[in-house]
Design an enzyme around this catalytic site. Structure first.
Site, PDB file in Angstrom:
ATOM      1  NE  ARG A  37       6.974   0.606   5.279  1.00  0.00           N
ATOM      2  CZ  ARG A  37       5.758   0.085   5.077  1.00  0.00           C
ATOM      3  NH1 ARG A  37       5.634  -1.176   4.696  1.00  0.00           N
ATOM      4  NH2 ARG A  37       4.677   0.812   5.267  1.00  0.00           N
ATOM      5  NE  ARG A  39      -1.514  -2.513   2.779  1.00  0.00           N
ATOM      6  CZ  ARG A  39      -1.758  -3.785   2.476  1.00  0.00           C
ATOM      7  NH1 ARG A  39      -2.926  -4.131   2.021  1.00  0.00           N
ATOM      8  NH2 ARG A  39      -0.846  -4.719   2.658  1.00  0.00           N
ATOM      9  CB  THR A  40       3.345   2.558   2.410  1.00  0.00           C
ATOM     10  OG1 THR A  40       2.544   2.044   3.475  1.00  0.00           O
ATOM     11  CG2 THR A  40       3.886   3.909   2.798  1.00  0.00           C
ATOM     12  CE  LYS A  59      25.806  -5.366  -6.429  1.00  0.00           C
ATOM     13  NZ  LYS A  59      26.074  -4.371  -7.480  1.00  0.00           N
ATOM     14  CG  HIS A 114       3.156   3.819   8.760  1.00  0.00           C
ATOM     15  ND1 HIS A 114       3.304   4.669   7.682  1.00  0.00           N
ATOM     16  CD2 HIS A 114       2.728   2.635   8.242  1.00  0.00           C
ATOM     17  CE1 HIS A 114       2.983   4.018   6.570  1.00  0.00           C
ATOM     18  NE2 HIS A 114       2.632   2.783   6.881  1.00  0.00           N
TER      19      HIS A 114
HETATM   20  N1   CP Z   1      -0.372  -0.117   5.926  1.00  0.00           N
HETATM   21  C1   CP Z   1       0.827  -0.355   5.358  1.00  0.00           C
HETATM   22  O1   CP Z   1       1.849   0.243   5.715  1.00  0.00           O
HETATM   23  O2   CP Z   1       0.793  -1.316   4.389  1.00  0.00           O
HETATM   24  P1   CP Z   1       2.057  -1.763   3.518  1.00  0.00           P
HETATM   25  O3   CP Z   1       3.005  -2.469   4.437  1.00  0.00           O
HETATM   26  O4   CP Z   1       1.494  -2.661   2.450  1.00  0.00           O
HETATM   27  O5   CP Z   1       2.683  -0.523   2.947  1.00  0.00           O
END
Ligand code: CP
Length: 303
Positions: free
Chosen positions: A105, A55-56, A83, A133
């Site tokens: 992330r 999603r993100t 590497k 988040h």
């Molecule tokens: N909600 C969320 O962060 O989903 P993803 O891990 O798919 O990005």
């Protein structure tokens, strides 16, 4: 150093309101082709993901493209991180290509904060370990506002693996700033007592029925097995005590909505009957992810 978006905790309520209002302007209500803007033309947005995402990552890319920006997507497995390159060297390499922002992330809490102290390029935190988040909390707030019209005074039950949840932390910070009553619920190994003091308005509850009672919003969380070495509770037992089922929703407010940041594990923390019910906002949350990330990118890229 670079002014990106690292978390909800340091933000003022007015800054959050501004992004939520802007996201509303970016919601797409029609069918057919989506408008493509030129607001951020000529700017490069790099997404750098050291943990998996559906999603993100995709919604940041869609958001950047809709604003007219260029995008470059890098995952740890497909990069020179495999590497032996360090995180700092990877970031410096990307910064040398002059991106306008890096969406990142990482499994380590605080990784984007550390990097942002050493580089001018704005970093947008797309999830750091168990810490924050921020765009998830923003899109969750947008979804609640769309359906219930307010955050103040709402009873929001957040249920599941609170201990490892950056989604829970960012939501607690945001909802607390807007005067919601927040009930955190989960089994004792996944709900540490210190969670009660991270923000005003938080109470802890170990019984899902009590947590859901009179709730306006029921937010379910996945058990993050990737961060747990020895699960204290087996899947079937977990679902029996903490899985959300239709019978629980009868205890909530008649207008109560069910949320989940995804990915969902059907039959573990949520039943299919609830996930697919009219009360479920799961796909509305995904849809709002694009609008909210357009608002965030606009703010960061055009500052
Ligand atoms: N909600 C969320 O962060 O989903 P993803 O891990 O798919 O990005």
């Amino acid at each position: 150093m670079g002014k990106g978006l690292l978390g909800i905790e340091p933000l003022e309520r007015a800054e959050i309101e501004q992004m939520l209002d802007r996201a509303r302007a970016y919601q797409f209500h029609g069918g057919g082709p989506q408008p493509k803007l030129t607001l951020c033309a000529g700017r490069l947005v790099v997404t750098l993901f050291f943990e998996n995402s559906t999603r993100t990552r995709s919604s940041f890319e869609i958001a950047a493209k809709r604003l007219g920006a260029d995008t470059l997507s890098i995952t740890a497995s497909g990069s020179s991180v495999s590497k032996g390159e360090t995180l700092v060297d990877t970031l410096n390499t990307l910064v040398a290509m002059h991106p306008a922002a890096i969406v990142m992330r990482h499994a380590s809490s605080g990784a984007p904060h550390f990097l942002s102290r050493h580089m001018m390029t704005p970093i947008i935190n797309a999830g750091d370990g168990t810490h924050e988040h921020p765009t998830q909390a923003l899109l969750d707030a947008r979804t609640i506002l769309d359906r219930l019209g307010r955050l103040e005074g709402l009873r929001v039950a957040i249920i599941g693996d609170i201990a490892h949840s950056r989604v829970a932390r960012s939501n607690v910070h945001l909802l607390s700033k807007f005067g919601a009553d927040i009930v955190l619920c989960g089994p004792p190994p996944l709900l540490p007592p210190q969670m009660a003091v991270i923000a005003p308005g938080v109470t802890l509850e170990y019984d899902i029925r009590k947590a859901v009672k009179d709730a306006d919003v029921v937010m379910m969380l996945r058990v993050q097995l990737e961060r747990i070495h020895e699960p204290a509770i087996q899947a079937g037992e977990y679902f029996r005590f903490y899985g959300l089922r239709l019978e629980h929703l009868e205890l909530a407010q008649p207008h109560a909505i069910v949320m989940h940041p995804g990915p969902i594990n059907r039959g573990r923390e949520i039943s299919s009957e609830v996930a697919d019910s009219q009360r479920s906002m799961i796909l509305n949350q995904v849809e709002n992810g694009v609008a909210v990330r357009m608002a965030v990118l606009e703010k960061v890229l055009l500052q």
